[in-house]
Design a protein around this motif. Structure first.
Motif, PDB file in Angstrom:
ATOM      1  N   ALA A 207     -12.287 -17.670  12.054  1.00 20.20           N
ATOM      2  CA  ALA A 207     -12.593 -16.532  11.186  1.00 20.20           C
ATOM      3  C   ALA A 207     -11.927 -15.261  11.716  1.00 20.20           C
ATOM      4  CB  ALA A 207     -14.103 -16.346  11.070  1.00 20.20           C
ATOM      5  N   ILE A 208     -11.974 -15.075  13.028  1.00 19.74           N
ATOM      6  CA  ILE A 208     -11.323 -13.911  13.642  1.00 19.74           C
ATOM      7  C   ILE A 208      -9.822 -13.943  13.352  1.00 19.74           C
ATOM      8  CG2 ILE A 208     -10.681 -12.852  15.865  1.00 19.74           C
ATOM      9  CD1 ILE A 208     -13.574 -12.264  15.089  1.00 19.74           C
ATOM     10  N   HIS A 209      -9.212 -15.102  13.472  1.00 21.83           N
ATOM     11  CA  HIS A 209      -7.777 -15.227  13.184  1.00 21.83           C
ATOM     12  C   HIS A 209      -7.491 -14.930  11.710  1.00 21.83           C
ATOM     13  CE1 HIS A 209      -6.748 -16.475  17.181  1.00 21.83           C
ATOM     14  NE2 HIS A 209      -7.586 -17.500  17.132  1.00 21.83           N
ATOM     15  N   ASP A 210      -8.392 -15.355  10.813  1.00 21.70           N
ATOM     16  CA  ASP A 210      -8.222 -15.059   9.389  1.00 21.70           C
ATOM     17  C   ASP A 210      -8.248 -13.553   9.135  1.00 21.70           C
ATOM     18  OD1 ASP A 210      -8.086 -17.770   8.812  1.00 21.70           O
ATOM     19  OD2 ASP A 210     -10.153 -17.907   8.064  1.00 21.70           O
ATOM     20  N   ILE A 211      -9.175 -12.856   9.778  1.00 19.99           N
ATOM     21  CA  ILE A 211      -9.255 -11.401   9.612  1.00 19.99           C
ATOM     22  C   ILE A 211      -7.986 -10.749  10.161  1.00 19.99           C
ATOM     23  CG2 ILE A 211     -10.520  -9.294  10.201  1.00 19.99           C
ATOM     24  CD1 ILE A 211     -13.038 -11.090  10.526  1.00 19.99           C
ATOM     25  N   GLU A 212      -7.552 -11.183  11.339  1.00 23.06           N
ATOM     26  CA  GLU A 212      -6.325 -10.631  11.927  1.00 23.06           C
ATOM     27  C   GLU A 212      -5.125 -10.869  11.013  1.00 23.06           C
ATOM     28  OE1 GLU A 212      -7.440 -11.027  16.675  1.00 23.06           O
ATOM     29  OE2 GLU A 212      -6.492 -12.739  15.665  1.00 23.06           O
ATOM     30  N   ALA A 213      -5.074 -12.032  10.387  1.00 21.88           N
ATOM     31  CA  ALA A 213      -3.963 -12.345   9.482  1.00 21.88           C
ATOM     32  C   ALA A 213      -3.978 -11.422   8.268  1.00 21.88           C
ATOM     33  CB  ALA A 213      -4.028 -13.810   9.044  1.00 21.88           C
ATOM     34  N   VAL A 214      -5.166 -11.155   7.726  1.00 20.74           N
ATOM     35  CA  VAL A 214      -5.262 -10.258   6.572  1.00 20.74           C
ATOM     36  C   VAL A 214      -4.858  -8.839   6.966  1.00 20.74           C
ATOM     37  CG1 VAL A 214      -6.863  -9.188   4.935  1.00 20.74           C
ATOM     38  CG2 VAL A 214      -6.896 -11.655   5.271  1.00 20.74           C
ATOM     39  N   VAL A 215      -5.276  -8.386   8.143  1.00 21.04           N
ATOM     40  CA  VAL A 215      -4.871  -7.060   8.620  1.00 21.04           C
ATOM     41  C   VAL A 215      -3.344  -6.981   8.701  1.00 21.04           C
ATOM     42  CG1 VAL A 215      -4.902  -5.500  10.624  1.00 21.04           C
ATOM     43  CG2 VAL A 215      -7.038  -6.519   9.805  1.00 21.04           C
ATOM     44  N   ALA A 216      -2.719  -8.006   9.247  1.00 23.95           N
ATOM     45  CA  ALA A 216      -1.259  -8.030   9.352  1.00 23.95           C
ATOM     46  C   ALA A 216      -0.609  -8.047   7.963  1.00 23.95           C
ATOM     47  CB  ALA A 216      -0.808  -9.239  10.166  1.00 23.95           C
ATOM     48  N   GLN A 217      -1.169  -8.828   7.044  1.00 23.45           N
ATOM     49  CA  GLN A 217      -0.627  -8.893   5.685  1.00 23.45           C
ATOM     50  C   GLN A 217      -0.794  -7.556   4.959  1.00 23.45           C
ATOM     51  OE1 GLN A 217      -1.829 -12.515   3.483  1.00 23.45           O
ATOM     52  NE2 GLN A 217      -2.364 -13.330   5.493  1.00 23.45           N
ATOM     53  N   LEU A 218      -1.913  -6.877   5.205  1.00 23.40           N
ATOM     54  CA  LEU A 218      -2.120  -5.558   4.600  1.00 23.40           C
ATOM     55  C   LEU A 218      -1.102  -4.549   5.116  1.00 23.40           C
ATOM     56  CD1 LEU A 218      -6.000  -5.258   4.507  1.00 23.40           C
ATOM     57  CD2 LEU A 218      -4.456  -5.153   2.531  1.00 23.40           C
ATOM     58  N   SER A 219      -0.769  -4.654   6.383  1.00 29.55           N
ATOM     59  CA  SER A 219       0.224  -3.756   6.972  1.00 29.55           C
ATOM     60  C   SER A 219       1.570  -3.941   6.276  1.00 29.55           C
ATOM     61  CB  SER A 219       0.335  -4.029   8.471  1.00 29.55           C
ATOM     62  OG  SER A 219       1.260  -3.166   9.058  1.00 29.55           O
ATOM     63  N   VAL A 220       1.956  -5.176   6.063  1.00 30.50           N
ATOM     64  CA  VAL A 220       3.219  -5.471   5.378  1.00 30.50           C
ATOM     65  C   VAL A 220       3.135  -5.017   3.912  1.00 30.50           C
ATOM     66  CG1 VAL A 220       4.744  -7.340   4.599  1.00 30.50           C
ATOM     67  CG2 VAL A 220       3.800  -7.378   6.918  1.00 30.50           C
ATOM     68  N   ALA A 221       2.020  -5.306   3.257  1.00 27.25           N
ATOM     69  CA  ALA A 221       1.841  -4.898   1.858  1.00 27.25           C
ATOM     70  C   ALA A 221       1.942  -3.384   1.723  1.00 27.25           C
ATOM     71  CB  ALA A 221       0.501  -5.397   1.323  1.00 27.25           C
ATOM     72  N   ASN A 222       1.342  -2.671   2.651  1.00 31.98           N
ATOM     73  CA  ASN A 222       1.371  -1.214   2.632  1.00 31.98           C
ATOM     74  C   ASN A 222       2.822  -0.708   2.653  1.00 31.98           C
ATOM     75  OD1 ASN A 222       1.347   1.561   3.947  1.00 31.98           O
ATOM     76  ND2 ASN A 222      -0.844   1.239   3.637  1.00 31.98           N
ATOM     77  N   ARG A 223       3.601  -1.216   3.583  1.00 35.82           N
ATOM     78  CA  ARG A 223       5.012  -0.795   3.680  1.00 35.82           C
ATOM     79  C   ARG A 223       5.788  -1.179   2.414  1.00 35.82           C
ATOM     80  NH1 ARG A 223       4.133  -2.610   8.964  1.00 35.82           N
ATOM     81  NH2 ARG A 223       5.151  -4.586   8.548  1.00 35.82           N
ATOM     82  N   ASP A 224       5.514  -2.367   1.888  1.00 40.16           N
ATOM     83  CA  ASP A 224       6.220  -2.822   0.680  1.00 40.16           C
ATOM     84  C   ASP A 224       5.873  -1.956  -0.529  1.00 40.16           C
ATOM     85  OD1 ASP A 224       7.345  -4.837   2.208  1.00 40.16           O
ATOM     86  OD2 ASP A 224       6.051  -6.427   1.395  1.00 40.16           O
ATOM     87  N   ILE A 225       4.616  -1.592  -0.660  1.00 39.54           N
ATOM     88  CA  ILE A 225       4.213  -0.749  -1.798  1.00 39.54           C
ATOM     89  C   ILE A 225       4.818   0.639  -1.655  1.00 39.54           C
ATOM     90  CG2 ILE A 225       2.254   0.315  -3.009  1.00 39.54           C
ATOM     91  CD1 ILE A 225       0.612  -2.229  -2.211  1.00 39.54           C
ATOM     92  N   TRP A 226       4.832   1.187  -0.442  1.00 41.73           N
ATOM     93  CA  TRP A 226       5.491   2.485  -0.242  1.00 41.73           C
ATOM     94  C   TRP A 226       6.960   2.420  -0.651  1.00 41.73           C
ATOM     95  CZ3 TRP A 226       3.757   6.995  -0.474  1.00 41.73           C
ATOM     96  CH2 TRP A 226       2.565   7.388   0.132  1.00 41.73           C
ATOM     97  N   ARG A 227       7.638   1.339  -0.291  1.00 36.48           N
ATOM     98  CA  ARG A 227       9.051   1.189  -0.670  1.00 36.48           C
ATOM     99  C   ARG A 227       9.200   1.146  -2.190  1.00 36.48           C
ATOM    100  NH1 ARG A 227       9.730  -1.558   4.316  1.00 36.48           N
ATOM    101  NH2 ARG A 227       8.982  -3.548   3.558  1.00 36.48           N
ATOM    102  N   LEU A 228       8.280   0.441  -2.854  1.00 36.94           N
ATOM    103  CA  LEU A 228       8.336   0.369  -4.316  1.00 36.94           C
ATOM    104  C   LEU A 228       8.099   1.753  -4.931  1.00 36.94           C
ATOM    105  CD1 LEU A 228       8.564  -1.277  -6.935  1.00 36.94           C
ATOM    106  CD2 LEU A 228       6.084  -1.684  -6.768  1.00 36.94           C
TER     107      LEU A 228
END
Length: 177
Positions: A148-169
């Motif tokens: 579960a901890i790894h799942d949360i960490e993965a979502v945090v990492a994915q949100l970081s990437v999503a954030n940068r991608d949305i800013w680029r858009l």
């Protein structure tokens, strides 16, 4: 001698429980920070899609009090007749991505926490009523183990990437910042 050993062992177990819980709470805090920061980017998409300035988009965003409502608005605006595919499609990609990531965030924000007495793992108790055909079910419990901890960490990492991608858009589309 035996009772002192038990006390020391009990203290170590308590310290271990607290360390696990502290790790979980810090991670959930980071998840919330990343989520809020990323969800707020919908303001810029609302502004761009409606032709409004950022202040108007902030009012619209804050008036809609759920993530689902905010994402629905952005998706509907993107799907409006006459919206070019080169604008619509990347926006829909990002909103669908956020929708998928919202599950873990919702789970850890709409629960209370307790500890498994045997393992010391934190547990979530879902604060939701599940209606069944002839009864209801309250408080589904899930253990917050290493997976579960790894799942949360993965979502945090994915949100970081999503954030940068949305800013680029947002920059690519020239939407208000």
């Amino acid at each position: 001698m035996r009772s002192r050993h038990k006390r020391r062992r009990g203290s170590q177990l308590t310290d271990n429980f607290e360390a696990r819980f502290d790790r979980l709470i810090l991670l959930v805090g980071r998840l919330n920070y990343m989520w809020t920061n990323t969800e707020s980017l919908l303001i810029h998409l609302i502004a761009g899609l409606t032709g409004a300035d950022k202040n108007v988009a902030v009012i619209i965003f804050l008036t809609l009090n759920t993530t689902r409502a905010r994402i629905d608005l952005v998706e509907r605006l993107a799907k409006m007749e006459g919206r070019p595919a080169n604008i619509r499609d990347p926006i829909l990609e990002h909103t669908q991505r956020l929708s998928k990531l919202s599950g873990i965030r919702n789970k850890y924000n709409h629960c209370i926490y307790s500890f498994d007495q045997e393992t010391g793992n934190p547990k979530t108790i879902l604060m939701r009523i599940a209606d069944r055909k002839t009864d209801i079910k309250l408080g589904r419990e899930d253990t917050v183990d290493d997976n579960a901890i790894h799942d949360i960490e993965a979502v945090v990492a994915q949100l970081s990437v999503a954030n940068r991608d949305i800013w680029r858009l947002i920059a690519k589309l020239g939407y208000p910042v």
